[in-house]
Design an enzyme around this catalytic site. Structure first.
Site, PDB file in Angstrom:
ATOM      1  N   CYS A  96       0.870  -1.144  -0.027  1.00 55.03           N
ATOM      2  CA  CYS A  96      -0.016  -0.062   0.017  1.00 55.03           C
ATOM      3  C   CYS A  96       0.863   1.325  -0.174  1.00 55.03           C
ATOM      4  O   CYS A  96       0.415   2.303  -0.437  1.00 55.03           O
ATOM      5  CB  CYS A  96      -1.087  -0.050   1.104  1.00 55.03           C
ATOM      6  SG  CYS A  96      -0.259  -0.246   2.937  1.00 55.03           S
ATOM      7  N   HIS A 128      -1.302   0.806   7.776  1.00 53.75           N
ATOM      8  CA  HIS A 128      -1.733   0.496   6.155  1.00 53.75           C
ATOM      9  C   HIS A 128      -1.702   2.143   5.802  1.00 53.75           C
ATOM     10  O   HIS A 128      -1.805   3.087   6.621  1.00 53.75           O
ATOM     11  CB  HIS A 128      -3.263   0.361   6.342  1.00 53.75           C
ATOM     12  CG  HIS A 128      -3.932   0.294   5.008  1.00 53.75           C
ATOM     13  ND1 HIS A 128      -3.171  -0.449   3.953  1.00 53.75           N
ATOM     14  CD2 HIS A 128      -4.988   0.653   4.466  1.00 53.75           C
ATOM     15  CE1 HIS A 128      -4.069  -0.276   2.811  1.00 53.75           C
ATOM     16  NE2 HIS A 128      -4.988   0.381   3.093  1.00 53.75           N
TER      17      HIS A 128
END
Length: 808
Positions: free
Chosen positions: A321, A762
């Protein structure tokens, strides 16, 4: 019956890569392309025939290769797909202790294999092939694809044995072990068995996971000193290397040689075990993919997905990510779109030997994937889960290529998005020169004045980002005990960054005070068209690097006019500086030092300012590696950025006998359990900043402490040209002035991070775009691309990490 031609090998050569995931020049796959994917039976490269271009024909015209294995996947009817999900337990609410099953996406498709003859424009079924031909096709189909090979290689880099797991001394005990519950709290999940004595305890609760744990396995280590334990729920008869083994002493996952033998001593037969819980890697990936970046609005409504050109997402490749967010940010910039649009129109596929190993081609492929709009449409697979998100692009080849020579970016670990952004910008400069990223570069001026005699100088450095500290004042705690911080303003943080500060130990060349005080301040000499600002969210707390979730007011527009280059005022006297070029080269008849041009180019391409490079080469035997070590060892010298003059290299920086970081810093790290060599490397790589060094050490527990410098580019014409471009751009900018530059900026994108460290958690990116008649935020959460209204922007405030501004 179609016979196998004599010029096509009947078996796949050893070490050959099979490209059967997507087209070499586009993100067309067997799933998303009407005509599937064509694999060249000689090169094993994959090509597609889509509505806009026929890459298979291009390859045929280039090579004459006319036979291709065609793979075409058509989604099964909805009723069949739902049945598959139900059978695999996706919607089951049962507790764990059932065997964990993953859905193979191929189960969702009807797959057709044929051999396509482009000369005749004819396809042959497999039963129309001769036996040798069919055996070759079977071998291609059962071999790991190039993407799978890359992923396996990257995962194999992750987990290795430690010295504790290699030499486990096991104790014998006649006491029967109860393998159903924790011996302390009777928890029946997340159970870990000590490989030294067989004690069973529960693990720690996994951050971001619902898996319970009270840490009794860790307590056992603290009491007994037995460091190595294995998670019972991860045991599987399929592969003992897939089992979770943790070393509490090393604080990392490890492998245990002959694990099955060691488990058998405690009555556990690995051959009969069934996996019942997600592994640590799977939990990490699950947390990464499902981190709570809200996809619902303030009233609980689902945020609206958006599709079309510029609204294409990337799939998460496990822990990618950070890469996805950086690529989305850069390709949202007008100059990136224009640059790669022009480059794609000039692309000559006949000159590319291997498209997967060509950086220009991979970037054109990403541009086409993001901006063609062909891949930005709802996925029927997501519909089975109640979603309508895209499938997303899988940038596996790009990730493998861009990280192949980097110790961290070539792995499957989560990485720091800002570190990757800087690394990528440097790679792009090396590939394309400064044309692409020139809009990001600017001169930042630092003024240094001796507090004793008021003499000093101003030095300008060519950079492409600002990394800004932020205040972190705790104002309370929430109901879960998490610290709450006072909101800060980005402009105030930049103001603090540019403000004056005192520097102890300054040696002034004018008044000759041996250890005095200098006053330093900074400001913009020029303003870039695109400004990258990162905020420093990592601090050390009790020698542990932690991330601070300080809320930052969203800086929709900023004016940097007050941060112009500092000037000399009052009694301050500017020390006359010689022209750097004159100081370096001198006349042809003198004996002044002349730097090694290739070594200088290498150091400049690594991002070091020119005065540091020249001094490093002067004191480093004119060798790039020795010069780099000298530069790292003298980062804190007050005159490190003074113009280079070989006649006056008798300053503290030049005469010191220190060959590295301070002994106090080294001792502090050694006291934490790190080796001297590793401590030195951590400090050298982090500019002697002990806080950053500690974070680096925790992120690189397997590093051997050896500092290496790549010499691959020292003879590269591109690098030599890049050094010349840096010098030319700096001279060009020096001729401009900050007073005539526009100083107002609007916020374009924000890379946000949730988690306790940049290497966990994340990343997503919010990008400001004009849509539906007005400016709105678009959230790119991997393949999930949604419109985010202004009332749903708390994540930007609390988790903003990298801000990209465009000049108004």
């Amino acid at each position: 019956m179609l016979e196998l031609p004599s010029d096509i090998p009947s078996t796949i050569p050893a070490n050959a890569k099979i490209y059967k995931d997507d087209c070499m020049y586009s993100f067309d796959t067997p799933e998303n392309n009407e005509f599937g994917l064509d694999i060249d039976l000689k090169s094993y490269f994959a090509y597609s025939r889509n509505a806009t271009h026929n890459y298979t024909r291009d390859n045929y015209e280039k090579t004459g290769n006319y036979l291709y294995l065609n793979i075409n996947k058509v989604l099964k009817p909805e009723s069949e797909r739902k049945k598959i999900y139900d059978e695999n337990g996706e919607k089951s609410t049962k507790l764990q202790k059932l065997e964990i099953k993953d859905i193979d996406e191929n189960e969702l498709y009807n797959v057709e294999y044929t051999v396509y003859d482009i000369k005749q424009d004819k396809s042959y079924r497999l039963d129309e092939l001769s036996d040798p031909f069919r055996k070759l096709i079977d071998q291609i189909l059962t071999s790991n694809s190039s993407h799978q090979q890359d992923e396996i290689k990257q995962w194999e880099l992750e987990i290795i044995p430690c010295h504790h797991s290699i030499d486990i001394q096991q104790e014998t005990s006649s006491k029967e072990i109860d393998l159903t519950k924790c011996s302390v709290c009777e928890l029946k999940e997340n159970l870990w068995i000590c490989l030294h004595c067989g004690a069973l305890g529960c693990g720690r609760q996994q951050f971001g996971s619902n898996l319970k744990g009270n840490g009794h396995a860790l307590n056992h280590y603290e009491i007994t000193g037995h460091p190595v334990a294995v998670k019972l729920g991860s045991l599987s008869s399929d592969n003992e290397d897939s089992c979770d083994v943790y070393c509490y002493a090393c604080n990392d996952e490890v492998k245990v040689p002959k694990l099955s033998e060691k488990l058998f001593k405690f009555g556990i037969d690995l051959k009969s075990q069934v996996k019942t819980e997600k592994s640590l890697i799977e939990l990490n990936i699950y947390q990464n993919l499902n981190w709570d970046f809200k996809l619902e609005g303030a009233n609980g409504e689902k945020l609206k997905p958006v599709y079309g050109k510029g609204y294409t997402g990337f799939q998460n490749l496990g822990n990618s990510c950070y890469l996805n967010s950086v690529l989305q940010s850069l390709f949202s910039l007008d100059n990136y779109q224009q640059f790669f649009s022009n480059l794609s129109s000039e692309l000559n596929t006949s000159s590319i030997k291997n498209p997967s190993e060509d950086l220009s081609n991979q970037l054109i492929k990403i541009y086409d994937g993001l901006w063609s709009g062909r891949y930005s449409k709802p996925s029927l697979i997501s519909a089975n889960k109640g979603d309508d998100y895209q499938l997303g692009l899988k940038p596996v080849s790009f990730k493998t290529l861009i990280g192949e020579n980097h110790a961290e970016f070539k792995t499957q670990r989560q990485q720091d998005a800002f570190e990757f952004l800087l690394y990528l910008l440097d790679k792009l400069d090396q590939e394309f020169g400064l044309t692409l990223n020139q809009s990001l570069k600017f001169l930042f001026a630092n003024k240094t004045i001796c507090a004793n005699c008021q003499h000093g100088s101003i030095q300008s450095e060519l950079i492409d980002n600002l990394s800004i500290p932020i205040k972190h004042e705790v104002i309370g705690k929430d109901e879960d005990g998490k610290k709450l911080y006072e909101q800060v303003n980005l402009i105030e943080s930049i103001r603090d960054y540019c403000d004056t500060e005192g520097i102890e130990g300054y040696k002034c060349d004018h008044c000759k005070v041996p250890s005095g005080l200098a006053i330093k301040s900074g400001g913009f000499k020029t303003y870039p068209d695109v400004l990258v600002v990162s905020v420093q969210r990592i601090i050390l707390e009790n020698w542990v690097p932690i991330k601070i979730d300080v809320p930052i007011e969203i800086p929709y527009e900023i004016d940097l006019g007050e941060f112009k280059e500092p000037i000399f005022e009052g009694d301050e006297v500017e020390v006359e500086q010689k022209d750097e070029e004159e100081e370096v080269s001198g006349s042809s008849s003198d004996n002044k030092f002349k730097p090694n041009e290739e070594a200088l180019s290498t150091l400049l391409s690594m991002g070091f300012p020119e005065p540091r490079c020249l001094k490093g080469l002067y004191h480093g035997n004119n060798n790039a590696e020795d010069a780099m070590n000298w530069i790292f060892a003298h980062m804190d010298d007050i005159d490190i950025d003074e113009p280079f003059n070989p006649d006056v290299q008798t300053s503290s920086a030049a005469t010191t006998t220190d060959s590295g970081p301070s002994q106090d810093s080294i001792d502090n790290l050694v006291g934490m359990g790190f080796s001297t060599q590793l401590a030195k490397k951590a400090l050298i790589l982090n500019n002697n900043d002990i806080n950053l060094a500690v974070e680096w050490l925790f992120s690189n527990p397997d590093d051997d402490g050896v500092i290496e410098i790549s010499t691959e580019t020292t003879t590269s014409k591109a690098v030599v040209n890049l050094a010349a471009e840096h010098k030319a751009l700096k001279q060009k900018l020096l001729q401009s002035t900050a007073t005539t530059s526009q100083t107002k900026y609007k916020l374009k994108s924000v890379i946000c991070h949730k988690g306790t460290s940049p290497h966990t958690g994340h990343y997503v990116v919010f990008i400001r775009k004009h849509i539906e008649g007005k400016d709105k935020w678009i959230l790119y959460n991997d393949e999930k691309v949604v419109i985010c209204e202004d009332e749903n922007l708390q994540d930007i405030k609390s988790n903003g990490y990298v801000y990209i501004f465009e000049k108004i």
